[in-house]
Design a protein around this motif. Structure first.
Motif, short mmCIF file in Angstrom:
data_model
loop_
_atom_site.label_atom_id
_atom_site.label_comp_id
_atom_site.label_asym_id
_atom_site.label_seq_id
_atom_site.Cartn_x
_atom_site.Cartn_y
_atom_site.Cartn_z
N SER A 252 16.54 23.63 -52.01
CA SER A 252 17.56 23.01 -52.02
C SER A 252 17.98 22.11 -52.84
O SER A 252 18.56 21.31 -53.10
N GLU A 253 16.85 22.06 -53.74
CA GLU A 253 16.89 20.43 -55.40
C GLU A 253 17.42 21.53 -55.78
O GLU A 253 18.61 20.72 -57.15
N ALA A 254 17.76 22.88 -56.01
CA ALA A 254 18.46 23.57 -57.12
C ALA A 254 19.93 23.00 -56.75
O ALA A 254 20.71 23.98 -57.34
N ASN A 255 20.44 22.97 -55.48
CA ASN A 255 21.43 23.14 -54.82
C ASN A 255 21.97 24.25 -54.34
O ASN A 255 23.28 24.20 -55.18
N SER A 256 21.54 25.06 -55.39
CA SER A 256 21.90 26.70 -54.75
C SER A 256 21.07 27.68 -54.33
O SER A 256 20.01 27.40 -55.60
N SER A 257 20.92 28.38 -53.54
CA SER A 257 20.57 29.98 -53.81
C SER A 257 20.20 30.52 -54.86
O SER A 257 21.24 30.91 -55.24
N PRO A 258 19.69 31.13 -55.10
CA PRO A 258 19.34 31.74 -56.49
C PRO A 258 20.06 33.32 -55.91
O PRO A 258 20.37 33.98 -57.50
N VAL A 259 20.36 33.52 -54.69
CA VAL A 259 21.04 34.79 -54.90
C VAL A 259 23.00 34.27 -54.42
O VAL A 259 23.20 35.60 -54.46
N ALA A 260 23.21 33.43 -54.37
CA ALA A 260 24.42 32.82 -54.25
C ALA A 260 25.53 33.37 -55.44
O ALA A 260 26.56 33.73 -54.64
N PRO A 261 25.23 33.18 -56.66
CA PRO A 261 26.61 33.64 -57.75
C PRO A 261 26.32 35.45 -57.57
O PRO A 261 27.45 36.08 -57.41
N ALA A 262 25.50 35.79 -57.43
CA ALA A 262 25.56 37.63 -57.30
C ALA A 262 26.48 37.55 -55.75
O ALA A 262 26.87 38.94 -55.90
N ILE A 263 26.28 37.58 -55.04
CA ILE A 263 27.33 37.62 -53.69
C ILE A 263 28.49 36.91 -54.28
O ILE A 263 29.47 37.99 -53.86
N GLU A 264 28.76 36.13 -54.19
CA GLU A 264 29.64 35.62 -55.09
C GLU A 264 30.86 36.70 -56.31
O GLU A 264 31.91 37.02 -56.14
N TYR A 265 30.11 36.92 -56.83
CA TYR A 265 30.23 38.05 -57.52
C TYR A 265 30.67 39.26 -56.40
O TYR A 265 31.53 39.98 -56.99
N LEU A 266 29.22 39.98 -56.29
CA LEU A 266 30.56 41.01 -55.55
C LEU A 266 31.49 41.00 -54.40
O LEU A 266 32.31 41.58 -54.87
N LYS A 267 31.50 39.81 -54.29
CA LYS A 267 32.80 40.24 -52.90
C LYS A 267 33.90 39.58 -53.94
O LYS A 267 35.18 40.01 -53.84
N ARG A 268 33.97 38.85 -55.55
CA ARG A 268 34.81 39.48 -56.24
C ARG A 268 35.73 40.52 -56.59
O ARG A 268 36.57 40.85 -56.99
#
Length: 173
Positions: free
Chosen positions: A151-167
């Motif tokens: 939560s300190e990093a303000n994003s999950s380590p996996v969130a960018p990968a999920i967004e990329y796959l959805k794209r």
């Protein structure tokens, strides 16, 4: 002279008919080949697109399962210490990843690299969180540290990968 004209009457139309028939048959054969290629391409798409979609679904599910919140919920046993919890978390990530290795066949190389990076980032988050604690402490403290660091990093380590796959999935259509 009349004999030459008579011969030309019979021989001149033959090459014209032959050329016409040749071009018509050639056009027909080209159209048949194009139609066959189109049908093969369509059959391939009808077979491969569902497999690719399934691969993307499975990889997004993998990423969701190794997200900090989901992972911590799976290994929330009170009787484990930090060391045991750490080992269990890493083991779950590796097992899940190995279970989904074959999915790389159906996605782009760049997408697969991003999935591997997300996995590595999650392992890094767990490792860094564990370094802050003593191995004999309760495992719940490690779980809490993982959630706090995430939560300190303000994003999950996996969130960018999920967004990329959805794209990438949206680009299939």
């Amino acid at each position: 002279m009349s004999e030459i004209i008579e011969i030309l009457k019979y021989t001149l139309p033959a090459p014209i008919v032959f050329a016409t028939a040749f071009f018509l048959i050639r056009m027909n054969l080209n159209n048949d080949e194009k139609r066959r290629r189109y049908e093969l391409s369509k059959d391939k798409k009808d077979t491969i697109i569902p497999l690719r979609l399934q691969a993307y679904e499975r990889l997004i599910l993998f990423l969701e399962r190794i997200s900090p919140e989901a992972l911590v919920m799976r290994v929330g046993q009170d009787d484990m210490n930090v060391s045991q919890t750490f080992n269990e978390l890493i083991s779950i990530i590796r097992t899940e990843f190995e279970h989904n290795l074959v999915q790389q066949t159906y996605i782009s190389s760049q997408a697969w690299d991003i999935v591997k990076t997300a996995r590595n980032n999650m392992i890094k988050l767990i490792t860094e969180s564990a370094k802050e604690l003593k191995p004999a402490n309760k495992g719940v403290l490690l779980n809490r540290a993982i959630i706090e660091n995430s939560s300190e990093a303000n994003s999950s380590p996996v969130a960018p990968a999920i967004e990329y796959l959805k794209r990438e999935v949206r680009e299939l259509f």
